[in-house]
Write a protein that holds these residues in place. Structure first.
Motif, PDB file in Angstrom:
ATOM      1  N   PRO A  38       8.297  17.411 -12.359  1.00  0.00           N
ATOM      2  CA  PRO A  38       9.755  17.178 -12.317  1.00  0.00           C
ATOM      3  C   PRO A  38      10.460  18.516 -12.110  1.00  0.00           C
ATOM      4  CG  PRO A  38       8.942  17.037 -14.581  1.00  0.00           C
ATOM      5  CD  PRO A  38       7.728  17.244 -13.698  1.00  0.00           C
ATOM      6  N   LEU A  39      11.545  18.473 -11.354  1.00  0.00           N
ATOM      7  CA  LEU A  39      12.293  19.704 -11.105  1.00  0.00           C
ATOM      8  C   LEU A  39      13.053  20.089 -12.352  1.00  0.00           C
ATOM      9  CD1 LEU A  39      13.709  18.820  -7.620  1.00  0.00           C
ATOM     10  CD2 LEU A  39      12.280  20.791  -8.128  1.00  0.00           C
ATOM     11  N   ARG A  40      13.247  21.386 -12.544  1.00  0.00           N
ATOM     12  CA  ARG A  40      14.064  21.804 -13.676  1.00  0.00           C
ATOM     13  C   ARG A  40      15.533  21.537 -13.365  1.00  0.00           C
ATOM     14  NH1 ARG A  40      13.191  27.984 -14.465  1.00  0.00           N
ATOM     15  NH2 ARG A  40      14.982  27.793 -15.827  1.00  0.00           N
ATOM     16  N   ARG A  41      16.298  21.351 -14.417  1.00  0.00           N
ATOM     17  CA  ARG A  41      17.729  21.113 -14.248  1.00  0.00           C
ATOM     18  C   ARG A  41      18.376  22.407 -13.765  1.00  0.00           C
ATOM     19  NH1 ARG A  41      21.734  21.777 -18.208  1.00  0.00           N
ATOM     20  NH2 ARG A  41      23.626  20.562 -17.868  1.00  0.00           N
ATOM     21  N   GLU A  42      19.260  22.277 -12.803  1.00  0.00           N
ATOM     22  CA  GLU A  42      19.868  23.464 -12.183  1.00  0.00           C
ATOM     23  C   GLU A  42      21.356  23.240 -12.022  1.00  0.00           C
ATOM     24  OE1 GLU A  42      17.691  26.081 -10.833  1.00  0.00           O
ATOM     25  OE2 GLU A  42      19.569  27.211 -10.929  1.00  0.00           O
ATOM     26  N   LEU A  43      22.166  24.130 -12.594  1.00  0.00           N
ATOM     27  CA  LEU A  43      23.618  24.050 -12.397  1.00  0.00           C
ATOM     28  C   LEU A  43      24.027  24.990 -11.268  1.00  0.00           C
ATOM     29  CD1 LEU A  43      24.889  24.009 -16.092  1.00  0.00           C
ATOM     30  CD2 LEU A  43      24.251  22.106 -14.612  1.00  0.00           C
ATOM     31  N   PRO A  44      25.043  24.608 -10.496  1.00  0.00           N
ATOM     32  CA  PRO A  44      25.475  25.467  -9.392  1.00  0.00           C
ATOM     33  C   PRO A  44      26.293  26.662  -9.894  1.00  0.00           C
ATOM     34  CG  PRO A  44      26.862  23.528  -9.511  1.00  0.00           C
ATOM     35  CD  PRO A  44      25.806  23.353 -10.572  1.00  0.00           C
ATOM     36  N   PRO A  45      26.297  27.754  -9.147  1.00  0.00           N
ATOM     37  CA  PRO A  45      27.032  28.952  -9.550  1.00  0.00           C
ATOM     38  C   PRO A  45      28.537  28.826  -9.342  1.00  0.00           C
ATOM     39  CG  PRO A  45      26.011  29.318  -7.433  1.00  0.00           C
ATOM     40  CD  PRO A  45      25.556  27.968  -7.893  1.00  0.00           C
ATOM     41  N   THR A  46      28.946  27.836  -8.562  1.00  0.00           N
ATOM     42  CA  THR A  46      30.373  27.575  -8.374  1.00  0.00           C
ATOM     43  C   THR A  46      30.570  26.058  -8.362  1.00  0.00           C
ATOM     44  OG1 THR A  46      30.112  27.553  -5.978  1.00  0.00           O
ATOM     45  CG2 THR A  46      30.827  29.637  -6.965  1.00  0.00           C
ATOM     46  N   ALA A  47      31.796  25.632  -8.648  1.00  0.00           N
ATOM     47  CA  ALA A  47      32.073  24.202  -8.676  1.00  0.00           C
ATOM     48  C   ALA A  47      32.431  23.735  -7.271  1.00  0.00           C
ATOM     49  CB  ALA A  47      33.210  23.909  -9.649  1.00  0.00           C
ATOM     50  N   GLY A  67      29.418  29.450 -13.302  1.00  0.00           N
ATOM     51  CA  GLY A  67      29.887  28.326 -12.493  1.00  0.00           C
ATOM     52  C   GLY A  67      30.679  27.350 -13.340  1.00  0.00           C
ATOM     53  N   ASN A  68      31.801  26.876 -12.805  1.00  0.00           N
ATOM     54  CA  ASN A  68      32.672  25.970 -13.557  1.00  0.00           C
ATOM     55  C   ASN A  68      32.394  24.518 -13.155  1.00  0.00           C
ATOM     56  OD1 ASN A  68      34.839  25.346 -15.344  1.00  0.00           O
ATOM     57  ND2 ASN A  68      36.217  25.186 -13.587  1.00  0.00           N
ATOM     58  N   SER A  69      31.124  24.156 -13.074  1.00  0.00           N
ATOM     59  CA  SER A  69      30.789  22.815 -12.581  1.00  0.00           C
ATOM     60  C   SER A  69      31.010  21.773 -13.670  1.00  0.00           C
ATOM     61  CB  SER A  69      29.333  22.772 -12.108  1.00  0.00           C
ATOM     62  OG  SER A  69      28.472  22.525 -13.188  1.00  0.00           O
ATOM     63  N   PRO A  70      31.222  20.529 -13.259  1.00  0.00           N
ATOM     64  CA  PRO A  70      31.433  19.466 -14.249  1.00  0.00           C
ATOM     65  C   PRO A  70      30.186  19.176 -15.079  1.00  0.00           C
ATOM     66  CG  PRO A  70      31.584  18.605 -11.985  1.00  0.00           C
ATOM     67  CD  PRO A  70      31.383  20.074 -11.885  1.00  0.00           C
ATOM     68  N   TRP A  71      29.057  19.742 -14.672  1.00  0.00           N
ATOM     69  CA  TRP A  71      27.799  19.420 -15.363  1.00  0.00           C
ATOM     70  C   TRP A  71      27.489  20.356 -16.513  1.00  0.00           C
ATOM     71  CZ3 TRP A  71      26.922  19.619  -9.686  1.00  0.00           C
ATOM     72  CH2 TRP A  71      27.127  18.354  -9.103  1.00  0.00           C
ATOM     73  N   LEU A  72      28.312  21.383 -16.695  1.00  0.00           N
ATOM     74  CA  LEU A  72      28.093  22.337 -17.784  1.00  0.00           C
ATOM     75  C   LEU A  72      28.407  21.633 -19.116  1.00  0.00           C
ATOM     76  CD1 LEU A  72      27.501  25.534 -17.827  1.00  0.00           C
ATOM     77  CD2 LEU A  72      29.929  25.729 -18.353  1.00  0.00           C
ATOM     78  N   THR A  73      27.398  21.442 -19.963  1.00  0.00           N
ATOM     79  CA  THR A  73      27.573  20.679 -21.206  1.00  0.00           C
ATOM     80  C   THR A  73      27.926  21.615 -22.361  1.00  0.00           C
ATOM     81  OG1 THR A  73      25.267  20.949 -21.841  1.00  0.00           O
ATOM     82  CG2 THR A  73      25.808  19.023 -20.474  1.00  0.00           C
ATOM     83  N   PRO A  74      28.392  21.051 -23.485  1.00  0.00           N
ATOM     84  CA  PRO A  74      28.616  21.882 -24.682  1.00  0.00           C
ATOM     85  C   PRO A  74      27.361  22.651 -25.083  1.00  0.00           C
ATOM     86  CG  PRO A  74      29.656  19.746 -24.972  1.00  0.00           C
ATOM     87  CD  PRO A  74      28.896  19.666 -23.681  1.00  0.00           C
ATOM     88  N   ALA A  75      26.187  22.037 -24.933  1.00  0.00           N
ATOM     89  CA  ALA A  75      24.946  22.747 -25.286  1.00  0.00           C
ATOM     90  C   ALA A  75      24.724  23.941 -24.348  1.00  0.00           C
ATOM     91  CB  ALA A  75      23.757  21.787 -25.210  1.00  0.00           C
ATOM     92  N   ASP A  76      25.022  23.763 -23.056  1.00  0.00           N
ATOM     93  CA  ASP A  76      24.909  24.890 -22.109  1.00  0.00           C
ATOM     94  C   ASP A  76      25.848  26.025 -22.519  1.00  0.00           C
ATOM     95  OD1 ASP A  76      23.139  23.424 -20.470  1.00  0.00           O
ATOM     96  OD2 ASP A  76      24.817  22.553 -19.345  1.00  0.00           O
TER      97      ASP A  76
END
Ligand SMILES: *Cc1c(COP(=O)(O)O)cnc(C)c1O
Length: 402
Positions: free
Chosen positions: A3-12, A380-389
């Motif tokens: 499985p791929l690791r979870r990856e957040l983008p550097p910009t939204a 990155g200010n993406s919508p996927w950034l969680t409180p845990a992140d």
């Protein structure tokens, strides 16, 4: 398969839906984008850099002046474009702890050879265009607002990109609304605008090969721009570059010397127009998120977050953070860059620090620009950034600064 690791983008970036990619309608992105900003007309170009080339080539027809003044810390594509137009690059240092060009130095640099001054809205933060206009006006130079990272930002005086004689926006991947590569140019004066339109028509010819490549890249973006798949298109490449001690590639800073110039095809225009209908609420959500996250980061002693002056209403592709010194910033990046949390660098160096720009950018000392490059990082200010992140990032920042 692993499985791929979870990856957040550097910009939204604004995610695309399959519905954006299908269906007809007229191809009139420039008109729709002008409507979005509330301006008479925008010119559509194949990149933000191409929009800069069109602006510079237009000015070159009106004036024998040859020098363009840009901030010492900006996208390396900017000096490359200036050089491609046969013009001379002059860097101006930044104000201490800020993103604007130092107004005193700017006034000293402006002279009878200054063709244009390029105030730049870095990371969606709103630059002091009035100061640039004043310095330019004193010597009869033009102002080109680089709003590549700030489409949709507003000030009490109007949308960002419309206070200068020219304003350019980028629709590149990672800059909000995207065609994978694209750009928009605003020209204030109607006579100059007509000239710019002619220049654009001559320079930006249809090119079906380029368009096919960009179309595939845009479809790839629609498919992969999500945390479950982004490692494939982005994160794995960053980690490889970091392993190879190549921060320029990891930050996406390495550019060729030839700026592609061609028209934007109808399909990509339609995709952009459909996505544009979701941009206003997307930017509003980004603003809310940014305010919340900025508060978290700024609560870490020693960490500062770049924000806007009161009344200004920028856009928030990422949050730009400043740490007390290079050592603490590097400690933070050691653990955060490549960790899948969307942490990166806006630009790795000040312009004098790139080897591949050595013949274009004179090594003028820009100590503040260099300091900014050495002490900043972006989240990155993406919508996927969680409180845990957020907890993880703030924890690592606190360790790095302590
Ligand atoms: C990205 C960028 C550009 C160039 O825009 P492209 O669409 O990538 O060509 C110019 N200036 C700044 C400040 C940028 O961030």
């Amino acid at each position: 398969m692993m499985p791929l690791r979870r990856e957040l983008p550097p910009t939204a970036g604004l995610p695309l839906s399959w519905r954006d990619l299908t269906g007809g309608g007229p191809a009139r992105l420039a008109r729709d984008a002008a409507g979005f900003l509330g301006v008479d007309e925008l010119l559509l170009t194949c990149s933000g850099t191409a929009a800069l080339v069109v602006a510079l080539m237009t000015l070159k027809q009106t004036s024998p002046r040859r020098t363009v003044i840009i901030p010492g810390f900006t996208c390396p594509l900017v000096p490359i474009a200036i050089a491609q137009c046969g013009l001379r690059v002059q860097t101006c240092d930044l104000v201490p702890r800020g993103l604007d060009m130092d107004p005193v130095q700017l006034r000293h640099l402006c002279d009878a050879d200054t063709l244009a001054v390029v105030p730049t809205h870095l990371a969606g933060r709103i630059a002091d265009v009035a100061a640039a206009r004043q310095a330019a006006a004193a010597v009869g130079a033009w102002v080109i607002e680089d709003a590549a990272q700030a489409f949709g930002a507003r000030t009490p005086a109007g949308p960002v990109g419309t206070q200068g004689d020219f304003g350019l926006f980028s629709l590149a991947v990672g800059k909000g609304l995207t065609l994978y590569e694209g750009g928009l140019l605003h020209v204030r004066d109607a006579t100059l605008r007509a000239l710019a339109r002619e220049v654009a028509t001559l320079l930006l010819r249809p090119d079906w090969r380029q368009e096919m490549v960009r179309g595939l890249q845009l479809a790839g973006y629609a498919a992969l721009y999500r945390p479950g798949l982004l490692a494939l298109a982005y994160g794995d490449g960053v980690r490889r570059a970091l392993r190879n001690q190549d921060p320029e590639t990891a930050a996406g800073d390495r550019f060729g010397r030839e700026i592609p110039l061609h028209a934007v095809g109808r399909w990509r225009q339609r995709v952009g127009s459909r996505a544009l209908t979701r941009l206003a609420p997307f930017l509003a959500d980004g603003r809310t998120r940014a305010a919340r996250n900025a508060g978290r980061f700024a609560a870490v002693p020693g960490v500062a977050v770049f924000t806007d002056r009161p009344g200004d209403d920028g856009v928030w592709p990422s949050l730009l953070l400043r740490l007390p010194d290079r050592a603490s910033r590097d400690r933070a990046l050691d653990r955060l860059w490549g960790a899948g949390l969307g942490v990166s660098r806006l630009f790795v160096h000040d312009l004098a620090g790139y080897d591949f720009l050595r013949d274009i950018v004179a090594p003028a000392p820009c100590p503040q620009a260099r300091m900014l490059a050495d002490t900043s990082l972006s989240v990155g200010n993406s919508p996927w950034l969680t409180p845990a992140d957020l907890d993880r990032i703030t924890g690592i920042l606190a360790d790095a600064v302590a």
